[in-house]
Design an enzyme around this catalytic site. Sequence first.
Site, PDB file in Angstrom:
ATOM      1  N   SER A 244     -67.950  -3.966 -34.388  1.00 57.15           N
ATOM      2  CA  SER A 244     -69.235  -4.769 -34.098  1.00 57.15           C
ATOM      3  C   SER A 244     -70.080  -4.933 -35.259  1.00 57.15           C
ATOM      4  CB  SER A 244     -69.948  -4.157 -32.929  1.00 57.15           C
ATOM      5  OG  SER A 244     -70.449  -2.902 -33.378  1.00 57.15           O
ATOM      6  N   LYS A 245     -71.203  -5.695 -35.302  1.00 53.41           N
ATOM      7  CA  LYS A 245     -72.209  -5.700 -36.546  1.00 53.41           C
ATOM      8  C   LYS A 245     -72.432  -4.527 -37.019  1.00 53.41           C
ATOM      9  CE  LYS A 245     -74.167 -10.384 -35.303  1.00 53.41           C
ATOM     10  NZ  LYS A 245     -74.653 -10.521 -33.887  1.00 53.41           N
ATOM     11  N   ARG A 246     -72.481  -3.416 -36.164  1.00 49.08           N
ATOM     12  CA  ARG A 246     -72.934  -2.317 -36.853  1.00 49.08           C
ATOM     13  C   ARG A 246     -71.948  -1.788 -37.829  1.00 49.08           C
ATOM     14  NH1 ARG A 246     -70.674   1.973 -33.879  1.00 49.08           N
ATOM     15  NH2 ARG A 246     -69.954   0.542 -32.306  1.00 49.08           N
ATOM     16  N   GLY A 248     -70.718  -3.599 -40.157  1.00 50.46           N
ATOM     17  CA  GLY A 248     -70.735  -4.318 -41.274  1.00 50.46           C
ATOM     18  C   GLY A 248     -70.437  -5.763 -41.102  1.00 50.46           C
TER      19      GLY A 248
END
Length: 484
Positions: A244-246, A248
């Site tokens: 996920s975005k977390r 990167g």
Amino acid sequence: MRLRFAPSPTGYLHVGGARTALFNWLLARRSGGAFLLRIEDTDRDRSRPEHVEAILSGLRWLGIDWDEEPVFQADGLERHRADALLLLERGRAYRDFTPQEEFERARDAAVAAGTGAVTRLSRELASRVQPADAEMRAAAGEPFAVRFRVPGGSTSWRDMVHGDMRFDNGEIEDFVILRGDGTPTYNHAVVSDDAQMGISHVIRGDDHISNTPKQILLYEALGKKVPAFGHLPMILGPDGKRLSKRHGAQAVNSYEEEGVLPEAMVNFLALLGWSPGTDEELLSRDELVARFTMERVLKKGSVFDSAKLYWMNGKYMARLDTRELAARLQHTLASRNASAEEPHELSDDAFQRMTAALAPRSRSLSEMATLAAPYVGPVTSYDAKAARRAWYRDPGGASEILARVRTEIATVGWEAETVEQSLRGLAGDLGVGAGKVFQPLRLALTGLPASPGIFDVLLILGRERSLRRIGRAIDTIASHAGQR
Ligand code: GLU
């Protein structure tokens, strides 16, 4: 085989989407079949034309080309409605007039009473409306949802990745296929479209597994041929959780901006959930097309390891011939300096020499562009630590050395070997190690403590620029000494 990639244009092309597209594409190209695109733009609030463009440009960058014109799901609205009405006519679906709050109240009551499954609750509520009444209310324009009447029994398929799959239909609620506002739901639109497009194999992420039995039931009820299904394993972050975005960068275009080569990205994506069956890691696009099979798709999730991506990218950069790599570097530099009108001073030869010298030191075009800064532009500062060590510890000695170098290279024959001989000879004359000459010089020429070989650096910069830079370094050393 007719395969498709069906992105929703609600954002950029992300790594997971690109991997799905790639696997479909590889299979289509391997089998001589077709690879189609369908833009699932029925979510009008979240779909944007610029996202469509971003997804298409991501695919183009990766070299994933598609056959036929892309299909826009919203264009099929009339057919989606017609298919839902057909199911209604055939008794395979029913009208649901029950307001949401009333349904929720009945559901909560059923749950509280412990009657268990509520998957047929809407059917039960709907059955309280007499068919003739339902006709009348619909004709009078009262809004209703169309729900699919899930049959008894179970639904199974042989998944191309996971093998035999079976769902008990009792667990599947009578899902909505057409909402009160006349728009189709995802499962219904996808089936109507895949049937219309003649899709033979549906390959997508395993987050869609629970949709598949619903879709199979719809195909059967519509009397359409059920395609084969394959669900690709999740892509995980380094912590083992779904990527996920977390974790990167997820957007494919951010890797493009980082200067990853598309051929490296394709190779890397192919190994996210697929293996050639050997420990080979570098596989060209053609090799992938020749070797890709669904049998070798892994069931377990695979970890997105960006260190591996950059390692791979370094290998791909090293494989490119210098001319080609130089062209790509030019492109990266140009897009970085979109505002800087000034072209750099390097000749073609010098630019290629620089490219060859920087290639082994870079894992991406963007890294390479950063390393190229002192050659394509001016030296704007001197690394402070390197300056203390190479210049200011013995300013007089450093200036003396630089002055002697300047005299040498002002007249020496301008080829790598001659320059090398003359500078090594100078170190000998001064009775110092070569490093004592090269380090102050490197700093003068690049502002940095590390660079490609110093003779390469001289030849890249050319005689005149090198002489100017040495002169400036001597002045800088003098003014530094003056301040103390
Ligand atoms: N638009 C859906 C998605 O992006 C497509 C799913 C499918 O391939 O059926 O997840």
